[in-house]
Structure formats: structure tokens, C-alpha cells
Design a protein around this motif. Structure first.
Motif, mmCIF file in Angstrom:
data_model
loop_
_atom_site.group_PDB
_atom_site.id
_atom_site.type_symbol
_atom_site.label_atom_id
_atom_site.label_comp_id
_atom_site.label_asym_id
_atom_site.label_seq_id
_atom_site.Cartn_x
_atom_site.Cartn_y
_atom_site.Cartn_z
ATOM 1 N N UNK A 15 40.155 -22.854 28.195
ATOM 2 C CA UNK A 15 39.146 -22.146 27.414
ATOM 3 C C UNK A 15 39.709 -21.824 26.037
ATOM 4 N N UNK A 16 39.046 -22.352 24.997
ATOM 5 C CA UNK A 16 39.419 -22.017 23.628
ATOM 6 C C UNK A 16 38.494 -20.898 23.148
ATOM 7 N N UNK A 17 38.959 -20.088 22.220
ATOM 8 C CA UNK A 17 38.132 -18.971 21.781
ATOM 9 C C UNK A 17 38.428 -18.597 20.341
ATOM 10 N N UNK A 18 37.490 -17.869 19.760
ATOM 11 C CA UNK A 18 37.780 -17.195 18.498
ATOM 12 C C UNK A 18 37.724 -15.696 18.779
ATOM 13 N N UNK A 19 38.693 -14.992 18.217
ATOM 14 C CA UNK A 19 38.779 -13.552 18.434
ATOM 15 C C UNK A 19 38.733 -12.837 17.085
ATOM 16 N N UNK A 20 37.883 -11.832 17.006
ATOM 17 C CA UNK A 20 37.767 -11.058 15.770
ATOM 18 C C UNK A 20 38.274 -9.643 16.029
ATOM 19 N N UNK A 21 38.711 -8.973 14.978
ATOM 20 C CA UNK A 21 39.209 -7.604 15.126
ATOM 21 C C UNK A 21 38.200 -6.604 14.599
ATOM 22 N N UNK A 22 37.828 -5.669 15.452
ATOM 23 C CA UNK A 22 36.842 -4.652 15.073
ATOM 24 C C UNK A 22 37.533 -3.460 14.412
ATOM 25 N N UNK A 23 36.735 -2.560 13.837
ATOM 26 C CA UNK A 23 37.322 -1.446 13.087
ATOM 27 C C UNK A 23 37.923 -0.353 13.952
ATOM 28 N N UNK A 24 37.761 -0.469 15.267
ATOM 29 C CA UNK A 24 38.461 0.473 16.147
ATOM 30 C C UNK A 24 39.703 -0.200 16.719
#
Lengths: 505, 505
Positions: free
Chosen positions: B224-233
Motif C-alpha cells: 500500500x502506497x500513500x500520501x500523508x499530510x501534516x495537520x496543524x495539531x
């Protein structure tokens, strides 16, 4: 007399119903799925739906409608809020009762986690959208509220037919709320006009606009307007409906507002929908014994390029020319959208050509070394005979494509309109009416009837009697009806207008 | 020190979780429905989704993908075909067991017409689409098969959160079949690149591309490939996944083909999806204490015109100017699409201005009699302070709008990227790692942690231990990882690369 070979077998005359299934299959538009009554819409059919969606969506938005999305599930208690409504849909709906699967006694999975209240998979969304509206509306300043949803719905039909009547189908459902009855009635008519515009100007499908008799109304509506199209087996197809709901659903869902005069009022609501059923209508309006015929404005693609090369040495040149032409075409527009181009590289000769005829693509262009030498393509049009092809200079082909597509679009509409006129007649005697709707030939049961414009006194009993005797229904009371004295085709009582009778899908 | 007043209360620092709910509500993007865990997506939120859909759809189609539609329901026996898959979804699915409602003993409606085999409302469609593929594929010439579906899916989540985790959500799921493993792996990566392009170039949301550890893989996938984003918390959000399914689902669904060498082979398949969860990601990436901040390329609308008139006499002139300007703007394009313009005629003064700030529209333009006298508008940008507004000549405003929107788009991306850098660090000592992920302040439990790039030996036990201790998971093994010697953050064994650890949604 030898029969000419057709790409679809049986032909329409031989077995209309089977011809329909075969066209849908041969054009690769859709197929039955392993789930009872549910279809798989294949890419060629789905592209057609996407184009219909795009045109309809633009027409909606131009009148101030905005899209939103509401839950797939409707609590049973919501459905029960409007008595006629639940009556209309309870008999055929998918009911979710559990929210988990677990190992059963024999090792297989069984439903578990029973829900406190069953959920119905939406057959239509008046009640769940009404609940949202009741929160969104509090003052006359919040009105009108003009919302549309593109969604899937489920009606557990007992007898299904691909595109025409399936357990799950795709549609749009518009829902609006207004401060006055007049404004809601106005909106109901406006949306019917939009459906008629879609049908006639985009689908090349002539329709009759009108309103339903009480017996044929949407469950819970005060008035149902509709567009009806005539199929090639002389049956009518309801192609879109627009309902004036009065205050029925506003009362059921408590959609209330404070008026400018500071009184508390119930809103007046409408709902309106059109579905993937339109695709079935397109097949039966334009299809012929060689397969699908797509109206250019919504066609899955406008033109297919068919490169021809015998030796590998020719391939490079032919493909280069083909891709260059495709790029040129895609850079141009038809009816405000980019031209949609397919390239089919398979070297299967005539079979390939026939595949595209069956798929109904408006224009085919063959490109071989000799064509390239003359900077030409060898062009065929779906509205001409399959063998009628002509050499056209590339530049003229590109420049003239829009006009060619317009000609095809117009030709399809005119042909369908002429056919409808041919099978429509005023009938005033009951005997003639029964004769009209009675099969003449046992081998060709469907080649009879059409649209009978006959007087009706307005009594439900007369309507029911005709339905019982002939399976013929009142399709609509035409909107642009002439007031003319006459006598009811069933009981002979006085009547002031003709209504449209026919068999229907 | 007096606190500056904000349009959203609480602020992010005060209560991040509640701030999120309040932004979604104040921006009128979505709301909870009466159906457990299901949301209503309101017009402002749905328009955002439509824009995301349009961009993603174009990116897909440019790689040869075609859209189609498959049944909402999956027979229980289909789900059971792939063991890991059913295991992954059985615990939370909506089960249809009846196809009718009828009057029960106490007069209310109860489910009736029990189905022979229960149907599961699709949580994902590998098995039902695999069945179709098994019919569509027979030769290597039918491959690759590249299909996408836009649809609703249902996963009966126990703890739901609007947009981020809902029982029903909207998504696209792509499904492809290939003749070779290499080609399928290539496609898996290509679709991940497309998700990354959508995220970074359209959503202005920086992402890390990588692959999941075995524990975090899609049930039934090989990789499984993914993109991960970082939230402000400081938590990560998985924003899109692309799965290489090997031959697992091809075997389960019997997707077989005859190869060029005339041997019978199982196809290699992939699947990939992104959902309305992206909208939650947008809120948490760009939103601030005054509400939503929309990246221009997918913004529900680009600019709102705010006509100002005090007397009825002024209204005509102001509205005429406003509509003329709207027409001019709508006739121009931004990023290849027509500029999307709203007009808000309500005369509610500052409140109206704040409504649009909360909604996150990129540009606001006030138009009063004095502005008109100077042929100007009084412009505000969402990425500036709410009070920072300036007078701009109408012509310069229209001509410069594209550039203004580009600047906002870029500013949002750079800000988010800077934030991610700020909260990302290489951590090599276990003690530091635990310290990093432990709240420092009991009142502000969420202000700690971030993204720890740390070594991992590859053992599931180490991964599980960290998850157990800290609720921190491996978000991904970054695709563009440097090979560098180190020691596992948990057990100290040798490791050759760092992986991305964080808390996550």
C-alpha cells in the motif's frame, strides 16, 4: 427477397425487446451484474451519462440551483412521515437491519449488530432532505432554497430491464422550498422546461410536456409534471418528472418560516428528477438495426480515428498522422466542449469498423497510407448507410466537423419527430381506440398502437377501465392543449380537452 | 494582554478538536445528519468537492483511465472470496437483509421479504469490480484495463468525525488489471504521483509519499502506497492510497487472461482511492482562527462581490456595476476554468464580510457608490489580516485576479510546508522519541509531537510496542528515502532507513 444483413440480431421488427438488450450489449454500454436487478454501467455508457450530467448540471446552475449531498440511508420513521409517500415506496425498498458480520454457527458470516431502527436505502430523498431544510429555513429571507443532488437510489423492482427499470439507478433529484405556492408552481414548470430542453436540444428526443392524472402522480405530490417520449415500439417513456408538492412534505418535515409579515408559515416545496433511464430512452429513440446511434451533443465520443497499416513499416507514419490529427481535433470545440476523439489501433479490418457502428459514434475516419498521401481521411457518418463513406481533405474534415455533427444532431431529431407524428393520431370513437391498441399480428405483437390523443372526462374510473382492458395509460394531459369540446373516449361524457394515451415503459 | 477577537471560538490553541467542528459549521460546509455517522454535505462544501473531482478526474483521464459504475450492493459470498479483505471490513458494514416493508403487529412498518443472501453496502468494490473484470478480460489484448468509479461507500465506523471518518462518504476508487507485475507496480506508483500532484498543486497541501508497513496495509494488498499530510495539531492525515494487489484479488475473482505466449495467467491488479476526507484535510491544513481558508485552485468560489448601498436610490447603480463586474470576471478564466464569482446582496454590514471570511473565499471585493465613482473596488484577501483591505481600480482588479489567486495559492502551500518542516525532526534516541510524543502541558494536550523521522528495524513487534505506548504509528516508509545506517528507535537493532512516525487521524 434476400434480407440485408444487420449488425444487430434480432432486428427491431423481429423482436424489439431482445433487439434492445442486444444493442445495449453490442454498444458495450451496460451489463447485468450478479446483484439482482443492479447493472454495471460500462465506460461507453458511463461517458454518455457524464455528458448528460454536465449539460443538465449547467442548465440547473444557470437557474440558481446548487448541488449538495444527503445520506444514503433514511430512518424508517422518516419515510413514515408522509402517508402516501411511504405507501408508494414501502413495497420495494432495500432495508438495512444490521451493521456487522460475524461467524455464524456453520462458520460462514451472518448479519450481526442489529440496528435499533431499520434504515431504508433511499428510493428518493424528500423526507431526509426535508429534515435538513427544516433546519436551514427559518425566515422568508432563507427562501427560495434551490438544491440538487446527484446520487444513486434503490427501488426493489420485481421486473427489471437494463437502464429502464433497475433496482439501483443513478439520477439527480432537485428539491426546492419557496415562500409562496405561486413561486413553487413556477419552479416546477421551469424545471420541466429544462428537462424538455435537455431532451430535445441535447438528446435529440422530441417530448410532450404535460401533467399527470391523479392516478399517475408521484406519491405525496399535489401535481406531477412530466416529459414523455415515444419509443420505436410505439410505447411512451417518461423521461423526467417535476413535482409540485404543495405543503405536504413541508408539514411532514416541519419546514416552517417567518414571513415578511411576521407570521409563521409552512414552505411550499418541489422536487424533480431524471435518471440513467434516459440512456434507455436514447437507445430506443435513435438506435437502429446496426446498433446504437448517439446524438453528437452528448455522445460518449464524437469521432473515432481508424489508422490502417498493412506492414510494420507503414505503422510509424500512419500513427504519427493519426495522433497529430487527434490532437488537432481535441484542441477544437463542438457546442462549447472539447471535441471527444477515440483512436482504435486494432488492425481487425471491417470488424473494427462495425464495432464503432454498433457503438453509435457519430463520425468514423479511416486513415491509411493512401489517405495520408492525399492529406485526406475516409469518412463515414453514423446517420448514413454503413457503406457510404467519402474521402475528405484533412483540413476540410477538421474545419467542417462541427457542422457535420450539427447536421447529424438535427437529422436525428427530425427523424424522431417524424416518427412520433406518424404514430400519433386523434381518436374520437371508443371502437377505434380499442382497435388502435389491439395487436394486428400475433407474430409481431408490438407493431400496433402509438399515441392516441383522445378526450377524457377526468374520471378515475374511465382511466382505470382503459388501463385494465388495454394496459394503456394516460401519459399526460399536454401542457399546450387546445381547449376543444368532445366526449370522453370511455364513458362519452363531456370533455374539454384531449389527453395523451399510450402503452408505456 | 488582551486577547484579539477571532471569528471562530474556541481557537485552535484552546481546543483544536472543537475548533475543527466550528470551522466546518461556520463555513457551512457540512453538518451531522439524523442518520448515525452520516453527514449532509452543504452547497459550499459540495462545490469544493466538485472542484476536487474535476481536477482529479482530468488527471486520471490523461493517463487513459475511464469511468464506469458498479453496484452499490455486494453479495456476502463475494466479500468472502478474499480472506484478509473480508476480515478487514466485516466488523463495520451495513447489511441489507430485506427488500420490503409491511405493517407489523403493532401497526408500524417492519422489514419483510427476507433476502436469500444478505447484501453488504459496498465498503470498497474490489470484489464486485473483480467479478466484472473477470468477464471483460480474456486475452492480453484486453489489458491493461483502467477503470475508475465515483461513488458513495459505507463503513460503519464506531467513532465518527465529520469529513474525516463518517459512516457514509464519497470517494473515487480506481481499479486496474495488468498483464505483468511490473506494469501493475508502475500504475500503483503513477496513481500515487497523481494524488501527490492533486494535494500539492491544487490543495496546496504538502505531502510525504511512501509505502505503508505491513500492519497498516489495505486488507488483501501486497503493498500500500500513500500520501500523508501534516495537520496543524501535529497529527498526520492519510490523504490518498494506492494499492498493489498482486494476484490476490485476481485469484479471488478469477481474472484470467491468455498471454501472448498462449499460456493462461492471472492478472495483476491495483486499486487506489481518495475521498471527501480530503476536505477535512483542507480545513486542518489551511484553516485559521477566523475560519476556513480555501486554496484558490479548488475554492468553491474565487471571489465574492459585496455591493454596498445605503439608500434605495443607490441600489440600482451599485447593483448594475456589480453585475457587470461579475459578468466580466465570469468571462475570464483562472487555471483553465471560468472564474467562480459570488454576489452577496444582503446589507448586513460587517457581519456579511465576516461570513465570507469564515467561508474562506480567497478574495472579497466591496463595491459602494464611492468606489464606483472611482471605478474601483475595495479588496480584501483571505491570506491577509481581515482588516487589511485596499482600493484597486476595477480594470487592474480584473486583470490581476489570476495573479492574486496564484499568490494566495502559493502562500498557502509555503506556509503549510514551513509548518511541516517546523514540526518534523530526526530523532535517534528512544528517550527523545518518547519525550517528543508525550504531552508537556495537561491543559494543551495536543501541542506536542509532530513527525519523527526515526530508524526502524522492520519488526512488527517494535511498531506495535510504540503504537501501544504512544498511539504513534508508522505513517509511511518515505519513497525518497536516503539509505543511512542507524539503529531501531525501539529495539536498537540495525536499520538502513528512517521512517515517518506520528500520531494520526
Amino acid at each position: 427477397m434476400t434480407k440485408e444483413k444487420t449488425a444487430i440480431s434480432p432486428t427491431r421488427a423481429e423482436d424489439y425487446s431482445e433487439w434492445y438488450q442486444q444493442v445495449v450489449k453490442a454498444a458495450e454500454m451496460a451489463e447485468h451484474s450478479p446483484v439482482r436487478g443492479c447493472m454495471v454501467i460500462k465506460p461507453w455508457g458511463y461517458a454518455l451519462w457524464e455528458n448528460i450530467q454536465r449539460e443538465l448540471d449547467d442548465l440547473f446552475k444557470a437557474t440558481g440551483v446548487r448541488n449538495a449531498y444527503f445520506p444514503l440511508f433514511i430512518p424508517l420513521s422518516f419515510l413514515e412521515k408522509e402517508a402516501e409517500h411511504v405507501e408508494g415506496f414501502a413495497k420495494e425498498c432495500a432495508v438495512v437491519t444490521h451493521h456487522r458480520l460475524e461467524k455464524g454457527p456453520d462458520g460462514g458470516l451472518v448479519p450481526a449488530g442489529k440496528l435499533a431502527e431499520p434504515l431504508v436505502v433511499r428510493p428518493t430523498s424528500e423526507t431526509i432532505i426535508g429534515d435538513a431544510f427544516s433546519k436551514w429555513v427559518s425566515s422568508y429571507r432563507d427562501l427560495p432554497l434551490l438544491i440538487n443532488q446527484w446520487a444513486n437510489v434503490v427501488r426493489w423492482e420485481m421486473r427489471t430491464r437494463i437502464f429502464l427499470r433497475t433496482s439501483e439507478f443513478l439520477w439527480q433529484e432537485g428539491h426546492t422550498a419557496h415562500a409562496t405556492s405561486e413561486e413553487a408552481v413556477e419552479r416546477t414548470k421551469l424545471m420541466l422546461d429544462i428537462y424538455a430542453e435537455l431532451a430535445e436540444n441535447y438528446l435529440a428526443m422530441p417530448v410532450i410536456k404535460g401533467r399527470k392524472s391523479a392516478a399517475e402522480r408521484f406519491p405525496g405530490a399535489v401535481d406531477t409534471l412530466c416529459i414523455e417520449a415515444l419509443m420505436q415500439d410505439r410505447k411512451a417513456l417518461q423521461a423526467g418528472t417535476s413535482h409540485f408538492l404543495g405543503q405536504n412534505f413541508a408539514k411532514a418535515s416541519q419546514i416552517r418560516f417567518q414571513s415578511a409579515q411576521e407570521t409563521e408559515e409552512y414552505a411550499w416545496t418541489t422536487s424533480w428528477g431524471a435518471s440513467t433511464r434516459l440512456i434507455g430512452g436514447l437507445v430506443m429513440t435513435h438506435g437502429d438495426d446496426d446498433g446504437m446511434v448517439l446524438p453528437p451533443k452528448v455522445a460518449s465520443a464524437h469521432v473515432v480515428l481508424l489508422p490502417i497499416f498493412r506492414k510494420e513499416a507503414e505503422k510509424g507514419q500512419v500513427m504519427e498522422y493519426t495522433h497529430k490529427l487527434a490532437k488537432e481535433l481535441r484542441g477544437s470545440t463542438y457546442n462549447g466542449r472539447p471535441v471527444r476523439v477515440e483512436i482504435d489501433e486494432r488492425q481487425t479490418g471491417g470488424a473494427r469498423n462495425w464495432d464503432w457502428i454498433r457503438k453509435g459514434i457519430p463520425v468514423r475516419a479511416e486513415i491509411g497510407p493512401r489517405d495520408i498521401a492525399e492529406d485526406s481521411v475516409f469518412m463515414g457518418r453514423r446517420d448514413n448507410s454503413p457503406k457510404e463513406k467519402k474521402s475528405v481533405k484533412r483540413e476540410a474534415f477538421v474545419r467542417g466537423l462541427g457542422q457535420t455533427l450539427d447536421q447529424i444532431q438535427d437529422a436525428l431529431f427530425q427523424k424522431a419527430l417524424a416518427y412520433r407524428k406518424e404514430i400519433t393520431c386523434n381518436i374520437d370513437a371508443k371502437e377505434d381506440f380499442y382497435e388502435f391498441f389491439t395487436p394486428k399480428n400475433a407474430d409481431l405483437p408490438e407493431i400496433h398502437g402509438g399515441l392516441a390523443m383522445s378526450h377524457w372526462c377526468g374520471e378515475a374510473a374511465c382511466e382505470a377501465g382503459i388501463k385494465e382492458d388495454l394496459t394503456v395509460t394516460i401519459r399526460c394531459i399536454p401542457a399546450e392543449n387546445e381547449i376543444i369540446e368532445g366526449r370522453c373516449i370511455c364513458c362519452g361524457k363531456e370533455s374539454r380537452e384531449r389527453v395523451a394515451f399510450s402503452k408505456a415503459y
